[in-house]
Design a protein around this motif. Structure first.
Motif, PDB file in Angstrom:
ATOM      1  N   GLU A   9       0.884  -1.172   0.000  1.00 22.36           N
ATOM      2  CA  GLU A   9       0.000   0.000   0.000  1.00 22.36           C
ATOM      3  C   GLU A   9       0.914   1.212   0.000  1.00 22.36           C
ATOM      4  N   ASP A  10       0.517   2.259  -0.724  1.00 27.48           N
ATOM      5  CA  ASP A  10       1.339   3.455  -0.766  1.00 27.48           C
ATOM      6  C   ASP A  10       1.496   4.040   0.634  1.00 27.48           C
ATOM      7  N   PRO A  11       2.735   4.323   1.037  1.00 24.67           N
ATOM      8  CA  PRO A  11       2.951   4.936   2.351  1.00 24.67           C
ATOM      9  C   PRO A  11       2.667   6.431   2.316  1.00 24.67           C
ATOM     10  N   SER A  12       2.524   7.021   3.484  1.00 19.91           N
ATOM     11  CA  SER A  12       2.372   8.475   3.606  1.00 19.91           C
ATOM     12  C   SER A  12       3.742   9.101   3.388  1.00 19.91           C
ATOM     13  N   ARG A  13       3.829  10.021   2.462  1.00 21.68           N
ATOM     14  CA  ARG A  13       5.110  10.640   2.093  1.00 21.68           C
ATOM     15  C   ARG A  13       5.697  11.443   3.245  1.00 21.68           C
ATOM     16  N   ILE A  14       7.030  11.489   3.270  1.00 19.95           N
ATOM     17  CA  ILE A  14       7.757  12.321   4.228  1.00 19.95           C
ATOM     18  C   ILE A  14       8.558  13.328   3.404  1.00 19.95           C
ATOM     19  N   PRO A  15       8.278  14.621   3.551  1.00 20.48           N
ATOM     20  CA  PRO A  15       8.996  15.626   2.755  1.00 20.48           C
ATOM     21  C   PRO A  15      10.501  15.606   3.025  1.00 20.48           C
ATOM     22  N   HIS A  16      11.274  15.777   1.971  1.00 23.71           N
ATOM     23  CA  HIS A  16      12.727  15.932   2.029  1.00 23.71           C
ATOM     24  C   HIS A  16      13.460  14.707   2.574  1.00 23.71           C
ATOM     25  N   LEU A  53      13.636   6.421   0.899  1.00 27.41           N
ATOM     26  CA  LEU A  53      12.563   6.464   1.895  1.00 27.41           C
ATOM     27  C   LEU A  53      11.258   6.847   1.207  1.00 27.41           C
ATOM     28  N   LEU A  54      10.354   5.884   1.088  1.00 33.61           N
ATOM     29  CA  LEU A  54       9.081   6.124   0.417  1.00 33.61           C
ATOM     30  C   LEU A  54       8.083   6.845   1.313  1.00 33.61           C
ATOM     31  N   GLY A  55       8.215   6.679   2.634  1.00 36.56           N
ATOM     32  CA  GLY A  55       7.301   7.310   3.570  1.00 36.56           C
ATOM     33  C   GLY A  55       7.051   6.411   4.761  1.00 36.56           C
ATOM     34  N   LEU A  56       5.924   6.660   5.440  1.00 36.77           N
ATOM     35  CA  LEU A  56       5.538   5.892   6.630  1.00 36.77           C
ATOM     36  C   LEU A  56       4.273   5.105   6.350  1.00 36.77           C
ATOM     37  N   ARG A  57       4.182   3.951   6.992  1.00 36.05           N
ATOM     38  CA  ARG A  57       2.960   3.151   6.923  1.00 36.05           C
ATOM     39  C   ARG A  57       2.606   2.708   8.340  1.00 36.05           C
ATOM     40  N   ASP A  58       1.318   2.742   8.631  1.00 37.05           N
ATOM     41  CA  ASP A  58       0.854   2.275   9.931  1.00 37.05           C
ATOM     42  C   ASP A  58       0.869   0.746   9.930  1.00 37.05           C
ATOM     43  N   VAL A  59       1.622   0.180  10.866  1.00 35.00           N
ATOM     44  CA  VAL A  59       1.675  -1.275  11.028  1.00 35.00           C
ATOM     45  C   VAL A  59       1.285  -1.569  12.468  1.00 35.00           C
ATOM     46  N   ARG A  60       0.031  -1.954  12.643  1.00 35.40           N
ATOM     47  CA  ARG A  60      -0.503  -2.300  13.973  1.00 35.40           C
ATOM     48  C   ARG A  60      -0.248  -1.198  15.010  1.00 35.40           C
ATOM     49  N   GLY A  61      -0.524   0.049  14.597  1.00 35.06           N
ATOM     50  CA  GLY A  61      -0.410   1.176  15.517  1.00 35.06           C
ATOM     51  C   GLY A  61       0.965   1.811  15.594  1.00 35.06           C
ATOM     52  N   GLN A  62       1.916   1.347  14.811  1.00 31.71           N
ATOM     53  CA  GLN A  62       3.265   1.904  14.810  1.00 31.71           C
ATOM     54  C   GLN A  62       3.564   2.480  13.429  1.00 31.71           C
ATOM     55  N   GLY A  63       4.094   3.703  13.382  1.00 33.58           N
ATOM     56  CA  GLY A  63       4.526   4.297  12.125  1.00 33.58           C
ATOM     57  C   GLY A  63       5.854   3.674  11.715  1.00 33.58           C
ATOM     58  N   VAL A  64       5.860   2.943  10.610  1.00 31.19           N
ATOM     59  CA  VAL A  64       7.057   2.233  10.160  1.00 31.19           C
ATOM     60  C   VAL A  64       7.557   2.859   8.861  1.00 31.19           C
ATOM     61  N   PRO A  65       8.840   3.275   8.821  1.00 32.79           N
ATOM     62  CA  PRO A  65       9.404   3.802   7.578  1.00 32.79           C
ATOM     63  C   PRO A  65       9.439   2.712   6.507  1.00 32.79           C
ATOM     64  N   LEU A  96      15.458  -1.291  15.238  1.00 33.57           N
ATOM     65  CA  LEU A  96      15.001  -0.464  14.136  1.00 33.57           C
ATOM     66  C   LEU A  96      13.894  -1.197  13.392  1.00 33.57           C
ATOM     67  N   ALA A  97      12.702  -0.600  13.347  1.00 31.10           N
ATOM     68  CA  ALA A  97      11.580  -1.168  12.606  1.00 31.10           C
ATOM     69  C   ALA A  97      11.564  -0.524  11.227  1.00 31.10           C
ATOM     70  N   LEU A  98      11.570  -1.359  10.189  1.00 29.39           N
ATOM     71  CA  LEU A  98      11.570  -0.891   8.809  1.00 29.39           C
ATOM     72  C   LEU A  98      10.669  -1.764   7.965  1.00 29.39           C
ATOM     73  N   GLY A  99      10.134  -1.189   6.912  1.00 30.93           N
ATOM     74  CA  GLY A  99       9.426  -1.965   5.905  1.00 30.93           C
ATOM     75  C   GLY A  99      10.238  -1.915   4.627  1.00 30.93           C
TER      76      GLY A  99
END
Length: 164
Positions: free
Chosen positions: A34-41, A46-58, A91-94
């Motif tokens: 699923e498309d992650p939420s973008r992080i500027p700059h 780094l494509l962005g953040l995605r919610d994984v069971r209540g945690q924002g994962v890069p 470190l949690a990463l996707g």
């Protein structure tokens, strides 16, 4: 009778035509893309953040991080959610993978070191290579690839110099 070699379990996945593996112990889960939420700059990988069971994962485009072309989403594209121990933190990463194949065992004595090609080549992120009948599997050293002191892998990253 000789003792049998100890095996370790790995999750195998592809990036383009290459097969990679990470230890199954660091894989928290495998998700549909699923498309992650973008992080500027952010850095290009780094494509962005995605919610994984209540945690924002890069979410990282591993292809870009390794100097390959950007991932093109298909029906097989997956995200491997990993918990990577680095120094004194987790470190949690996707990681975006073109396709996830299977969990497979590799004997420790079948894991070879990265090949020496006699030229400048950054293979610091390669923990080992496993030869199979039809291909090779590259085992990624995740802690080295994503630590703060990780060497630049992409051509776009400039080498940093210490200032005296």
């Amino acid at each position: 009778m000789a003792p049998t070699s100890v095996e370790a379990q790995f999750v195998t996945f592809s990036l383009d035509a290459e097969i990679f593996a990470v230890p199954v112990g660091v894989v928290r889960e495998i998700l549909d893309y699923e498309d992650p939420s973008r992080i500027p700059h952010g850095p290009p990988h780094l494509l962005g953040l995605r919610d994984v069971r209540g945690q924002g994962v890069p979410i990282i485009d591993l292809r870009v991080r390794l100097g390959m072309d950007k991932t093109v989403r298909t029906a097989h594209t997956r995200i491997l959610v990993l918990d990577i121990p680095i120094a004194d933190k987790m470190l949690a990463l996707g990681l975006v993978a073109d396709k996830v194949f299977e969990v497979t065992p590799f004997r420790h004595d079948a894991i070879e070191t990265a090949p020496d090609i006699g030229a400048a080549w950054n293979c610091d992120y390669i923990r080992g290579v496993v030869r199979r009948p039809s291909d090779f599997v590259i085992i990624i050293d995740l802690a080295r690839l994503f630590s703060d002191s990780a060497p630049a892998i992409t051509a776009a990253a400039a080498p940093q110099r210490a200032v005296a």
